[in-house]
Design a protein around this motif. Structure first.
Motif, PDB file in Angstrom:
ATOM      1  N   GLY A  74       0.877  -1.095   0.044  1.00  0.00           N
ATOM      2  CA  GLY A  74      -0.136  -0.098  -0.179  1.00  0.00           C
ATOM      3  C   GLY A  74       0.865   1.216  -0.082  1.00  0.00           C
ATOM      4  O   GLY A  74       2.173   1.197   0.257  1.00  0.00           O
ATOM      5  N   PRO A  75       0.204   2.303  -0.533  1.00  0.00           N
ATOM      6  CA  PRO A  75       1.032   3.697  -0.267  1.00  0.00           C
ATOM      7  C   PRO A  75       1.255   4.287   1.160  1.00  0.00           C
ATOM      8  O   PRO A  75       0.633   5.420   1.303  1.00  0.00           O
ATOM      9  CB  PRO A  75      -0.114   4.632  -1.205  1.00  0.00           C
ATOM     10  N   HIS A  76       1.872   3.497   2.065  1.00  0.00           N
ATOM     11  CA  HIS A  76       2.337   4.081   3.198  1.00  0.00           C
ATOM     12  C   HIS A  76       3.363   3.694   3.651  1.00  0.00           C
ATOM     13  O   HIS A  76       4.224   2.660   3.097  1.00  0.00           O
ATOM     14  CB  HIS A  76       1.152   3.683   4.178  1.00  0.00           C
ATOM     15  N   THR A  77       3.930   4.175   4.859  1.00  0.00           N
ATOM     16  CA  THR A  77       5.351   3.736   5.606  1.00  0.00           C
ATOM     17  C   THR A  77       5.075   3.594   6.906  1.00  0.00           C
ATOM     18  O   THR A  77       4.349   4.245   7.500  1.00  0.00           O
ATOM     19  CB  THR A  77       6.171   4.939   5.363  1.00  0.00           C
ATOM     20  N   GLU A  78       5.354   2.433   7.540  1.00  0.00           N
ATOM     21  CA  GLU A  78       5.262   2.272   8.891  1.00  0.00           C
ATOM     22  C   GLU A  78       6.552   2.714   9.411  1.00  0.00           C
ATOM     23  O   GLU A  78       7.740   2.049   9.248  1.00  0.00           O
ATOM     24  CB  GLU A  78       5.098   0.826   9.022  1.00  0.00           C
ATOM     25  N   TYR A  79       6.227   3.425  10.566  1.00  0.00           N
ATOM     26  CA  TYR A  79       7.659   3.848  11.473  1.00  0.00           C
ATOM     27  C   TYR A  79       7.333   3.559  12.916  1.00  0.00           C
ATOM     28  O   TYR A  79       6.119   3.284  13.367  1.00  0.00           O
ATOM     29  CB  TYR A  79       7.670   5.272  11.465  1.00  0.00           C
ATOM     30  N   ILE A  80       8.321   3.173  13.779  1.00  0.00           N
ATOM     31  CA  ILE A  80       8.412   2.870  15.038  1.00  0.00           C
ATOM     32  C   ILE A  80       8.674   4.199  15.741  1.00  0.00           C
ATOM     33  O   ILE A  80       9.629   4.989  15.333  1.00  0.00           O
ATOM     34  CB  ILE A  80       9.610   1.674  15.357  1.00  0.00           C
ATOM     35  N   GLU A  81       8.230   4.684  16.683  1.00  0.00           N
ATOM     36  CA  GLU A  81       8.432   5.686  17.512  1.00  0.00           C
ATOM     37  C   GLU A  81       8.870   5.374  18.777  1.00  0.00           C
ATOM     38  O   GLU A  81       8.042   4.757  19.808  1.00  0.00           O
ATOM     39  CB  GLU A  81       7.057   6.448  17.536  1.00  0.00           C
ATOM     40  N   LEU A  82      10.004   5.669  19.184  1.00  0.00           N
ATOM     41  CA  LEU A  82      10.548   5.134  20.362  1.00  0.00           C
ATOM     42  C   LEU A  82      10.713   6.668  21.423  1.00  0.00           C
ATOM     43  O   LEU A  82      11.037   7.658  21.074  1.00  0.00           O
ATOM     44  CB  LEU A  82      12.035   4.616  20.259  1.00  0.00           C
ATOM     45  N   THR A  83      10.182   6.364  22.520  1.00  0.00           N
ATOM     46  CA  THR A  83      10.328   7.728  23.397  1.00  0.00           C
ATOM     47  C   THR A  83      11.041   7.497  24.665  1.00  0.00           C
ATOM     48  O   THR A  83      11.484   8.175  25.645  1.00  0.00           O
ATOM     49  CB  THR A  83       8.886   7.832  23.953  1.00  0.00           C
ATOM     50  N   SER A  84      11.569   6.015  24.955  1.00  0.00           N
ATOM     51  CA  SER A  84      12.329   5.747  26.048  1.00  0.00           C
ATOM     52  C   SER A  84      14.009   5.863  25.787  1.00  0.00           C
ATOM     53  O   SER A  84      14.275   5.408  24.763  1.00  0.00           O
ATOM     54  CB  SER A  84      12.061   4.141  26.649  1.00  0.00           C
TER      55      SER A  84
END
Length: 144
Positions: A74-84
């Motif tokens: 699909g026309p998207h990108t998956e990102y991981i968001e780290l806050t620690s």
């Protein structure tokens, strides 16, 4: 973000009459939220080139956005968001791969070409590794 939820983000460029049209349809401004992000990288822009985005959000702390799992069509990108901070440090110690340009780079290229050019020129400067970019015009206020 709670386990099992998926955040969907869609970008669009509003036309000159978008706000007026929304009001005609009964839309009203519920609230306005403004924040400031400061992005960090090496002099060689190694994080940006590998599609990793290290930022400090005013009042919220550190966040690292990096590519997530591949293979979802699909026309998207998956990102991981780290806050620690320990997770961020651990992720930054793993070698990164070259990826397609991230949305901030595309934004700069399209809508702030002068800032994009200065960003490219900064790779030639002799700043220490990991230094914060000294040009405050690259700090963005985002209103949503």
């Amino acid at each position: 973000m709670a386990q099992g939820l998926i955040e969907v983000e869609r970008k669009f460029v509003p036309g000159p009459d978008t706000e007026k049209r929304l009001q005609e349809l009964g839309g009203t401004l519920v609230h306005r939220f403004t924040f400031r992000d400061t992005y960090y990288d090496t002099t060689e822009l190694s994080l940006m080139r590998s599609d990793h985005w290290l930022r400090q959000r005013e009042g919220s702390g550190w966040e690292l956005k990096c590519p997530g799992k591949a293979g979802i069509p699909g026309p998207h990108t998956e990102y991981i968001e780290l806050t620690s901070e320990p997770e961020i440090v651990a992720q930054l110690r793993v070698p990164t791969q070259e990826k397609a340009p991230a949305k901030l780079i595309v934004y700069l290229q399209r809508f702030r070409p002068e800032d994009y050019q200065r960003l490219l020129e900064s790779t030639l400067s002799e700043k220490p590794r990991g230094a914060k970019h000294s040009d405050r015009s690259l700090d963005y206020n985002v209103t949503s």
